[in-house]
Motif scaffolding. Structure first.
Motif, PDB file in Angstrom:
ATOM      1  N   ILE A  32       0.842  -1.204   0.000  1.00  0.00           N
ATOM      2  CA  ILE A  32       0.000   0.000   0.000  1.00  0.00           C
ATOM      3  C   ILE A  32       0.875   1.252   0.000  1.00  0.00           C
ATOM      4  O   ILE A  32       0.611   2.214  -0.729  1.00  0.00           O
ATOM      5  CB  ILE A  32      -0.962  -0.002   1.210  1.00  0.00           C
ATOM      6  N   ILE A  33       1.943   1.230   0.789  1.00  0.00           N
ATOM      7  CA  ILE A  33       2.845   2.392   0.848  1.00  0.00           C
ATOM      8  C   ILE A  33       3.419   2.675  -0.544  1.00  0.00           C
ATOM      9  O   ILE A  33       3.363   3.809  -1.032  1.00  0.00           O
ATOM     10  CB  ILE A  33       3.992   2.156   1.862  1.00  0.00           C
ATOM     11  N   ALA A  34       3.925   1.625  -1.188  1.00  0.00           N
ATOM     12  CA  ALA A  34       4.540   1.826  -2.507  1.00  0.00           C
ATOM     13  C   ALA A  34       3.510   2.310  -3.520  1.00  0.00           C
ATOM     14  O   ALA A  34       3.755   3.240  -4.287  1.00  0.00           O
ATOM     15  CB  ALA A  34       5.181   0.528  -2.993  1.00  0.00           C
ATOM     16  N   ASP A  35       2.329   1.684  -3.500  1.00  0.00           N
ATOM     17  CA  ASP A  35       1.315   2.039  -4.485  1.00  0.00           C
ATOM     18  C   ASP A  35       0.775   3.444  -4.254  1.00  0.00           C
ATOM     19  O   ASP A  35       0.573   4.207  -5.191  1.00  0.00           O
ATOM     20  CB  ASP A  35       0.158   1.039  -4.441  1.00  0.00           C
ATOM     21  N   SER A  36       0.567   3.830  -2.993  1.00  0.00           N
ATOM     22  CA  SER A  36       0.008   5.164  -2.769  1.00  0.00           C
ATOM     23  C   SER A  36       1.071   6.241  -2.958  1.00  0.00           C
ATOM     24  O   SER A  36       0.740   7.391  -3.194  1.00  0.00           O
ATOM     25  CB  SER A  36      -0.680   5.283  -1.409  1.00  0.00           C
ATOM     26  N   TRP A  37       2.336   5.863  -2.871  1.00  0.00           N
ATOM     27  CA  TRP A  37       3.403   6.830  -3.193  1.00  0.00           C
ATOM     28  C   TRP A  37       3.250   7.270  -4.654  1.00  0.00           C
ATOM     29  O   TRP A  37       3.239   8.458  -4.964  1.00  0.00           O
ATOM     30  CB  TRP A  37       4.771   6.174  -2.991  1.00  0.00           C
ATOM     31  N   TRP A  38       3.085   6.276  -5.516  1.00  0.00           N
ATOM     32  CA  TRP A  38       2.868   6.609  -6.926  1.00  0.00           C
ATOM     33  C   TRP A  38       1.507   7.284  -7.109  1.00  0.00           C
ATOM     34  O   TRP A  38       1.384   8.310  -7.780  1.00  0.00           O
ATOM     35  CB  TRP A  38       2.921   5.326  -7.768  1.00  0.00           C
ATOM     36  N   GLY A  39       0.481   6.704  -6.489  1.00  0.00           N
ATOM     37  CA  GLY A  39      -0.888   7.195  -6.646  1.00  0.00           C
ATOM     38  C   GLY A  39      -1.066   8.625  -6.167  1.00  0.00           C
ATOM     39  O   GLY A  39      -1.807   9.404  -6.763  1.00  0.00           O
ATOM     40  N   SER A  40      -0.361   8.983  -5.085  1.00  0.00           N
ATOM     41  CA  SER A  40      -0.478  10.353  -4.576  1.00  0.00           C
ATOM     42  C   SER A  40       0.002  11.341  -5.610  1.00  0.00           C
ATOM     43  O   SER A  40      -0.609  12.389  -5.817  1.00  0.00           O
ATOM     44  CB  SER A  40       0.370  10.523  -3.308  1.00  0.00           C
ATOM     45  N   SER A  41       1.101  11.018  -6.260  1.00  0.00           N
ATOM     46  CA  SER A  41       1.621  11.980  -7.224  1.00  0.00           C
ATOM     47  C   SER A  41       0.718  12.036  -8.462  1.00  0.00           C
ATOM     48  O   SER A  41       0.567  13.090  -9.078  1.00  0.00           O
ATOM     49  CB  SER A  41       3.077  11.675  -7.567  1.00  0.00           C
ATOM     50  N   PHE A  42       0.063  10.919  -8.770  1.00  0.00           N
ATOM     51  CA  PHE A  42      -0.915  10.933  -9.863  1.00  0.00           C
ATOM     52  C   PHE A  42      -2.098  11.838  -9.502  1.00  0.00           C
ATOM     53  O   PHE A  42      -2.467  12.748 -10.254  1.00  0.00           O
ATOM     54  CB  PHE A  42      -1.391   9.505 -10.143  1.00  0.00           C
ATOM     55  N   THR A  43      -2.670  11.592  -8.334  1.00  0.00           N
ATOM     56  CA  THR A  43      -3.796  12.420  -7.875  1.00  0.00           C
ATOM     57  C   THR A  43      -3.394  13.888  -7.802  1.00  0.00           C
ATOM     58  O   THR A  43      -4.127  14.770  -8.250  1.00  0.00           O
ATOM     59  CB  THR A  43      -4.266  11.969  -6.480  1.00  0.00           C
ATOM     60  N   PHE A  44      -2.195  14.116  -7.255  1.00  0.00           N
ATOM     61  CA  PHE A  44      -1.707  15.493  -7.141  1.00  0.00           C
ATOM     62  C   PHE A  44      -1.736  16.194  -8.495  1.00  0.00           C
ATOM     63  O   PHE A  44      -2.274  17.282  -8.639  1.00  0.00           O
ATOM     64  CB  PHE A  44      -0.281  15.502  -6.584  1.00  0.00           C
ATOM     65  N   LEU A  45      -1.161  15.512  -9.497  1.00  0.00           N
ATOM     66  CA  LEU A  45      -1.032  16.155 -10.804  1.00  0.00           C
ATOM     67  C   LEU A  45      -2.400  16.464 -11.424  1.00  0.00           C
ATOM     68  O   LEU A  45      -2.628  17.550 -11.948  1.00  0.00           O
ATOM     69  CB  LEU A  45      -0.216  15.264 -11.743  1.00  0.00           C
ATOM     70  N   VAL A  46      -3.333  15.512 -11.310  1.00  0.00           N
ATOM     71  CA  VAL A  46      -4.655  15.711 -11.911  1.00  0.00           C
ATOM     72  C   VAL A  46      -5.422  16.810 -11.175  1.00  0.00           C
ATOM     73  O   VAL A  46      -5.968  17.733 -11.791  1.00  0.00           O
ATOM     74  CB  VAL A  46      -5.454  14.387 -11.907  1.00  0.00           C
ATOM     75  N   VAL A  47      -5.434  16.752  -9.852  1.00  0.00           N
ATOM     76  CA  VAL A  47      -6.199  17.737  -9.075  1.00  0.00           C
ATOM     77  C   VAL A  47      -5.555  19.118  -9.180  1.00  0.00           C
ATOM     78  O   VAL A  47      -6.246  20.132  -9.322  1.00  0.00           O
ATOM     79  CB  VAL A  47      -6.325  17.291  -7.602  1.00  0.00           C
ATOM     80  N   TYR A  48      -4.223  19.139  -9.150  1.00  0.00           N
ATOM     81  CA  TYR A  48      -3.529  20.422  -9.253  1.00  0.00           C
ATOM     82  C   TYR A  48      -3.833  21.097 -10.593  1.00  0.00           C
ATOM     83  O   TYR A  48      -4.066  22.303 -10.659  1.00  0.00           O
ATOM     84  CB  TYR A  48      -2.019  20.218  -9.103  1.00  0.00           C
ATOM     85  N   SER A  49      -3.864  20.301 -11.657  1.00  0.00           N
ATOM     86  CA  SER A  49      -4.182  20.897 -12.958  1.00  0.00           C
ATOM     87  C   SER A  49      -5.627  21.400 -12.947  1.00  0.00           C
ATOM     88  O   SER A  49      -5.955  22.369 -13.621  1.00  0.00           O
ATOM     89  CB  SER A  49      -3.960  19.897 -14.087  1.00  0.00           C
ATOM     90  N   GLY A  50      -6.486  20.757 -12.158  1.00  0.00           N
ATOM     91  CA  GLY A  50      -7.844  21.262 -11.983  1.00  0.00           C
ATOM     92  C   GLY A  50      -7.838  22.636 -11.327  1.00  0.00           C
ATOM     93  O   GLY A  50      -8.493  23.569 -11.787  1.00  0.00           O
ATOM     94  N   PHE A  51      -7.073  22.773 -10.254  1.00  0.00           N
ATOM     95  CA  PHE A  51      -6.967  24.069  -9.572  1.00  0.00           C
ATOM     96  C   PHE A  51      -6.443  25.136 -10.530  1.00  0.00           C
ATOM     97  O   PHE A  51      -6.939  26.251 -10.582  1.00  0.00           O
ATOM     98  CB  PHE A  51      -5.999  23.983  -8.380  1.00  0.00           C
TER      99      PHE A  51
END
Lengths: 375, 288
Positions: free
Chosen positions: B157-176
């Motif tokens: 979970i740690i490894a997967d959410s490390w990648w997933g967080s940066s994915f979510t970050f990029l998508v949501v940040y581009s939304g902002f």
């Protein structure tokens, strides 16, 4: 009732190497309709944003009602603002848009409904309350934006080119309505525009800015009739003041303006007392400003000063604008006489200037006052 | 047919060939093999009808694997969504260095999952992992991530959410970033605090971005394979044997390719249906 007196003290703001606002000091009185006007990039919007708290000045202080608000965030300044692009929240209905400032202030529900209804009726948008911003026309959007600003009865009302995205007809209509509304409510209003006609028509007082500097603050009439700066003269009026270069020379103890293709004695158009003031400018190239309505045209060289070439004649209903070229200068002439226009044959006419109505500017663009009472 | 259309079709041919060879053909063959007892070691390929599908129902390893997958998906998706949105807010509020931070936080997206798996495997290792060294120096003591089922689940979970967080970050940040600056300024002038700004303006207006990030996170977590395989290979026991890993084990450890194909077909349909449901439920048909 909030007062709303705004005082800017030596405000400066730079963006990188660009000086946006350069040492601006001004005072906006309680209940006044104050207009900041200038070409794009002159610093007027930055000045407004500094008052709103959206930008922080590098130097200087902002006071609202005597209180130093320079360090306060926008929400604690009690200013409302209307943006050029309306800035309506697209996911909220018109009602929710207008109610938003009151909701943030945790006002009771009944009061919010009552207040939103009040401003909606005031701006004739009470039939639109259930719609979303994308279902409104430009003019309606702007009314909603105004309503949202008015609903919380702010101390100061800031407007950043609120009418410039609207088409010409609605713009003129809303302009008059805005002025009437401001009179009725008596809220201090600071209005930014690049349109000098809008500035003159709305403002109790108008401040002209260029390249970050505040050039002149005056009533619209004074600004039009008594420009202190060559830029103000060339910016205000439609068409604006014509600027003609002339070298000041001294010949046989007389001061003479040398326009190149013609010369004229200084005393011809300037009070005798002025001679003393002009002496120190001898040898300099001065700028003569003359409003388009004070240039006379004639179809014969008699009693005229110089020959010019006609580029265009534009009929504007009650008046005509004649564009002529003299050397490298374009000169605009305004006339109300149809018979004069009809006499023009070919593209050559002669013009004469009513020098008593002209303004003189020194090489730095500052006005040279000749009559003592003008000082 | 005019020449413009001809050129258009000509341009499409290379990608059509690629899709046919690498997507359509394997999919069809997977479906075909799922109806056989194809086994590489035994060397048989007999048509056995729906037998593989019937054995799926009673496969206890499958139901266990399904349960572990659900736990994994729920935790990694909620974790990476919260961290990603939180990072987007932090960077959006950051006055300086926005570009540098955006680039830094996007780096994980450029790293292959296999490498992510290797790196995390070593980082979380009991003896030489940097995480355990830090934990020990802080006086907490070493954690044997790979020796207990639940801890191994946590490690993936740690490894997967490390990648997933940066994915979510990029998508949501581009939304902002796509929200007009004047809306934010208007909200501040209307009297919003930073919290109220996010609650009333920024998050509602980037709702679509958040939903898209969520959908992709759910689907990606369901398919998680490379990094999990590198870290735990499904172990210890069957603790991290998520669906995709179970399929690969059946295929390449037990060489039961027919059965693995049946599993793959079910997984394919399950994910497709899930994606359809999520898209239908969350993405509004048309909002302006």
């Amino acid at each position: 009732m909030p007062k709303g007196e705004v005082y800017l003290e030596h405000i400066s703001k730079k963006f990188g190497n660009v000086v946006a606002v350069d040492d601006v000091t001004l005072k906006v009185h309680e209940g006044e309709f104050f207009v900041l006007v200038g070409p794009s990039g002159c610093g007027k919007t930055t000045t407004l944003r500094i008052i709103a708290g959206l930008e922080k000045p590098d130097k200087g202080r902002v006071y609202i009602d005597g209180k130093d608000v320079t360090e306060l965030p926008p929400k604690d300044r009690d200013c409302a603002m209307v943006f050029q692009d309306y800035a309506l929240y697209p996911h909220m209905t018109v009602f929710d848009n207008i109610a938003f400032p009151l909701k943030l202030r945790k006002r009771p529900r009944e009061e919010i409904v009552k207040e939103v209804r009040r401003v909606a009726e005031l701006l004739h948008i009470d039939h639109l309350l259930k719609r979303y911003p994308h279902q409104l026309s430009g003019g309606e959007k702007q009314r909603v934006a105004l309503a949202r600003a008015l609903v919380r009865q702010p101390r100061v009302f800031l407007m950043d080119e609120p009418l410039s995205n609207l088409d010409a007809k609605i713009r003129l209509y809303l302009r008059a309505e805005l002025k009437a509304l401001q009179r009725k409510l008596g809220v201090t209003t600071i209005y930014v525009t690049h349109d000098q006609a809008e500035a003159l028509s709305l403002g109790d007082r108008v401040a002209v800015m260029n390249k970050g500097k505040l050039l002149q603050i005056d009533t619209p009439n004074k600004l039009f009739n008594d420009p202190r700066d060559v830029f103000v003269a060339s910016f205000i009026g439609s068409p604006p003041t014509n600027l003609i270069k002339a070298k000041l020379i001294k010949q046989d103890d007389k001061i003479i303006f040398d326009f190149g293709d013609f010369k004229t004695y200084a005393e011809n158009f300037i009070d005798e007392r002025c001679a003393d003031k002009l002496i120190k400018h001898v040898g300099e190239e001065l700028i003569l400003g003359i409003r388009p309505e004070y240039i006379k045209i004639s179809t014969s060289p008699l009693k005229a000063l110089t020959k010019v070439k006609v580029l265009a004649i534009e009929p504007l209903g009650s008046e005509y604008i004649i564009t002529v070229i003299r050397g490298n200068d374009i000169i605009k002439i305004k006339t109300f006489s149809e018979s004069e226009i009809e006499k023009i044959r070919g593209d050559e006419i002669w013009i004469s200037i009513d020098f008593s109505k002209s303004y003189l500017f020194d090489t730095n663009g500052k006005r040279i006052y000749c009559k003592d009472d003008e000082l | 047919m005019n020449s413009e259309k001809k050129i258009g079709i000509l341009m499409l041919i290379p990608s059509i060939i690629l899709i046919v060879f690498f997507v359509s053909y394997p999919t069809v063959m997977t479906f075909y093999y799922s109806l056989t007892n194809y086994n590489v070691v035994k060397g048989v390929t007999d048509f056995i009808g729906l037998t593989n599908y019937i054995s799926l129902i009673t496969d206890s390893k499958l139901s266990n694997s399904f349960l572990r997958t659900i736990i994994f998906v729920l935790i990694t998706v909620s974790l990476s969504m919260s961290i990603g949105i939180f990072m987007a807010v932090l960077i959006y509020e950051c006055q300086i260095g926005k570009k540098i931070f955006t680039t830094l936080f996007s780096v994980p997206l450029a790293i292959p999952f296999v490498i992510i798996g290797v790196v995390f495997k070593f980082m979380l290792s009991y003896d030489m992992g940097i995480v355990n060294q830090i934990l020990e120096s802080m006086g907490i003591g070493r954690i044997p991530f790979y020796s207990s089922g639940d801890l191994a689940l946590l490690a993936t979970i740690i490894a997967d959410s490390w990648w997933g967080s940066s994915f979510t970050f990029l998508v949501v940040y581009s939304g902002f970033e796509s929200i007009s600056r004047s809306l934010i300024e208007a909200a501040y002038i209307d009297g919003a605090s930073t919290f109220e700004l996010y609650k009333n303006i920024l998050l509602p207006l980037s709702k679509r971005h958040v939903i898209v990030a969520l959908l992709f996170r759910i689907i990606d977590a369901f398919r998680a394979f490379d990094h999990v395989y590198m870290m735990t290979a499904g172990g210890p026991g069957e603790a991290t044997q998520y669906l995709s890993i179970y399929v690969s084990k059946v295929a390449f450890d037990y060489f039961n390719l027919g059965y693995a194909c049946a599993l793959a077909v079910v997984l394919l349909f399950a994910i497709s249906i899930l994606a359809q449901i999520l898209f239908k439920a969350f993405i509004p048909r048309r909002t302006k």
